[in-house]
Design an enzyme around this catalytic site. Structure first.
Site, PDB file in Angstrom:
ATOM      1  N   HIS A  97      39.618  22.438  76.852  1.00 38.57           N
ATOM      2  CA  HIS A  97      39.774  23.861  77.195  1.00 38.57           C
ATOM      3  C   HIS A  97      41.010  24.110  78.068  1.00 38.57           C
ATOM      4  O   HIS A  97      40.983  24.935  78.982  1.00 38.57           O
ATOM      5  CB  HIS A  97      38.484  24.408  77.827  1.00 38.57           C
ATOM      6  CG  HIS A  97      38.034  23.693  79.078  1.00 38.57           C
ATOM      7  ND1 HIS A  97      36.706  23.484  79.380  1.00 38.57           N
ATOM      8  CD2 HIS A  97      38.722  23.147  80.103  1.00 38.57           C
ATOM      9  CE1 HIS A  97      36.607  22.849  80.535  1.00 38.57           C
ATOM     10  NE2 HIS A  97      37.824  22.647  80.996  1.00 38.57           N
TER      11      HIS A  97
ATOM     12  N   GLU B 159      35.426  15.317  83.021  1.00 37.64           N
ATOM     13  CA  GLU B 159      34.868  16.511  82.355  1.00 37.64           C
ATOM     14  C   GLU B 159      34.115  16.150  81.077  1.00 37.64           C
ATOM     15  O   GLU B 159      33.248  16.901  80.619  1.00 37.64           O
ATOM     16  CB  GLU B 159      35.985  17.495  81.976  1.00 37.64           C
ATOM     17  CG  GLU B 159      36.596  18.234  83.144  1.00 37.64           C
ATOM     18  CD  GLU B 159      37.738  19.158  82.715  1.00 37.64           C
ATOM     19  OE1 GLU B 159      38.246  19.873  83.587  1.00 37.64           O
ATOM     20  OE2 GLU B 159      38.137  19.175  81.520  1.00 37.64           O
TER      21      GLU B 159
ATOM     22  N   HIS C  73      36.825  26.375  87.352  1.00 37.38           N
ATOM     23  CA  HIS C  73      37.941  25.686  88.023  1.00 37.38           C
ATOM     24  C   HIS C  73      38.335  26.453  89.274  1.00 37.38           C
ATOM     25  O   HIS C  73      39.382  27.091  89.315  1.00 37.38           O
ATOM     26  CB  HIS C  73      39.151  25.590  87.097  1.00 37.38           C
ATOM     27  CG  HIS C  73      38.861  24.919  85.781  1.00 37.38           C
ATOM     28  ND1 HIS C  73      38.187  25.541  84.757  1.00 37.38           N
ATOM     29  CD2 HIS C  73      39.164  23.679  85.331  1.00 37.38           C
ATOM     30  CE1 HIS C  73      38.084  24.706  83.732  1.00 37.38           C
ATOM     31  NE2 HIS C  73      38.661  23.574  84.048  1.00 37.38           N
TER      32      HIS C  73
ATOM     33  N   HIS D   7      42.821  13.180  81.045  1.00 38.78           N
ATOM     34  CA  HIS D   7      43.875  13.859  81.783  1.00 38.78           C
ATOM     35  C   HIS D   7      43.695  13.645  83.274  1.00 38.78           C
ATOM     36  O   HIS D   7      42.577  13.509  83.761  1.00 38.78           O
ATOM     37  CB  HIS D   7      43.996  15.346  81.452  1.00 38.78           C
ATOM     38  CG  HIS D   7      42.822  16.239  81.776  1.00 38.78           C
ATOM     39  ND1 HIS D   7      41.542  15.999  81.351  1.00 38.78           N
ATOM     40  CD2 HIS D   7      42.764  17.406  82.465  1.00 38.78           C
ATOM     41  CE1 HIS D   7      40.741  16.987  81.755  1.00 38.78           C
ATOM     42  NE2 HIS D   7      41.461  17.858  82.456  1.00 38.78           N
TER      43      HIS D   7
END
Lengths: 281, 131
Positions: A12, A240, A59, A193
């Protein structure tokens, strides 16, 4: 009765949302990524879910450091796209399904998952970028969405096992809802990431592809992988990926892979995408 | 003496895991950063950074790290990257730009690394590998 028919997994990355909003999807940098989502756009028109249970993380948008719920269930009628500091994304307001959400809260909490119930919440790119990737740029989202926010910002997030088990309890909850609804579960975030520190930019194609393989065929064992494997091998933000296990837990043990896509990079991130359908059993 | 127990992620190179211990230390730093989500606060910060920082009960080290835009230092003092993002967004800088500064690379070098498949895991999974 309501039933869970399929699952979608996707990264996302906020830059993907910006590329869509600013009309950059045909640019050389972005074109290969968006081509990977052409299948799901067609598929979703055929499968026509009534409700998407969308697993994502906030976030530092709706939740600051004052309240950090591990599992937060969106029970509202509607959720506005959040202003993440540069104005809200130009996307439709997300319409919830408060009745199904309340039923899920009742069922999951009685199954020992101590949820936080949210009745007012703006939703950030974690939720709206997957919707844009799958539905494009409609005037209104074509189905209802129940947001399910998982804490993966403050370590430790819930374990892979906890997420997988929650998926199973979610299925039980949905299947005991009287109305006849076609429900999909989406798991978002990842893949490898790291956005911070001298190791920023870490991408681990081997880890990511192993994760994609095992999510399909070896999910019970994959669920037992400890956090340290994710943060070490997929980067501090790669953890995540535990959210994808909620989606997987909600599906049959055997699933058909309708689409698998992997691409590097989108900004700082490796992008992964799966479309899974229940196969029975 | 620290009451923080050793953690399995302590030996990941170039990485600060934002755990509950770090979150306690960085609470006011992160809440300051979060305040920059609101335009009037951004204006106050831009007008006089030091004065605005002094309205928050942050440590002097944390304030100095913010003034220097030293993101690695901010994270060592309990900052979380999603919160710190409000600072570089206020500066009009992208996530990729900020990430580049944390690695000591120029934005161009960093972008090229990402286009070439990102930072390899080889030699980057355990601190002892890099020694």
């Amino acid at each position: 009765m309501a039933r869970i028919t399929a699952g979608v997994a996707t990264s996302h990355v906020p830059a993907i949302g910006a590329a869509i909003d600013l009309g950059k999807t045909e640019e050389a940098y972005w074109k290969p990524l968006f081509e990977g989502y052409e299948y799901v756009k067609e598929w979703i028109r055929e499968t026509r879910p009534d409700v998407i249970f969308l697993v994502y993380n906030d976030h530092a948008t709706a939740f600051d450091m004052n309240f950090i719920p591990t599992f937060a269930l969106g029970c509202a009628e509607a959720f506005k796209p959040a202003d993440e500091g540069w104005g809200p994304r130009p996307v439709p307001t997300v319409k919830g399904h408060p009745e199904l959400a309340a039923h899920i809260a009742q069922s999951l909490i009685q199954d020992d998952f101590d949820l936080t119930i949210i009745n007012e919440m703006d939703v950030d790119h974690g939720l709206t970028v997957p919707l844009s990737l799958v539905f494009g740029q409609p005037e209104e989202w074509p189905c209802l969405v129940i947001p399910f926010a998982v804490n993966v910002v403050l370590y430790p997030p819930p374990s892979g096992q906890r997420c997988y088990d929650l998926g199973k309890a979610l299925r039980k909850a949905v299947e005991s809802f009287p109305a006849d609804l076609n429900v999909q579960v989406w798991g978002t975030g990842g893949m490898s990431h790291q956005l911070q520190g001298p190791r920023a930019g870490l991408i681990n194609k081997e880890f990511d592809n192993e994760f994609l393989d095992r999510l399909v065929d070896d999910a019970p064992a994959l669920a037992r992988e400890p956090h340290i494997r994710y943060v070490r091998e997929a980067g501090s933000e790669g953890v995540e990926l535990v959210m994808w296990l909620i989606m997987r837990g909600a599906l049959d043990d055997k699933v058909a892979v309708k689409k698998r896509f992997y691409h590097v990079p989108a900004s700082n991130t490796a992008v992964g995408h799966l479309v899974l359908e229940n196969k029975g059993g | 003496m620290s009451n923080r127990l050793p953690q399995p992620y302590d030996d990941i190179p170039g990485t600060t895991i934002f755990d509950a211990h770090m979150a306690r230390e960085g609470y006011h730093l992160n809440q300051f950063a979060m305040s920059l989500m609101k335009a009037p606060n951004r204006e106050r910060f831009r007008a006089d950074e030091r004065t605005y920082l002094d309205t928050w009960p942050m440590s002097e080290d944390q304030k100095q790290a913010v003034l220097a835009r030293d993101y690695n230092r901010m994270m060592a003092l309990g900052g979380n990257v999603y919160f710190l993002a409000k600072i570089f967004s206020t500066d009009g800088l992208s996530f990729q730009h900020a990430a580049a500064t944390m690695t000591g690379m120029t934005q161009e070098e960093y972008r090229d690394m990402m286009l070439n498949g990102g930072r390899s895991p080889e030699g980057n999974l355990y601190k002892k590998e890099g020694e």
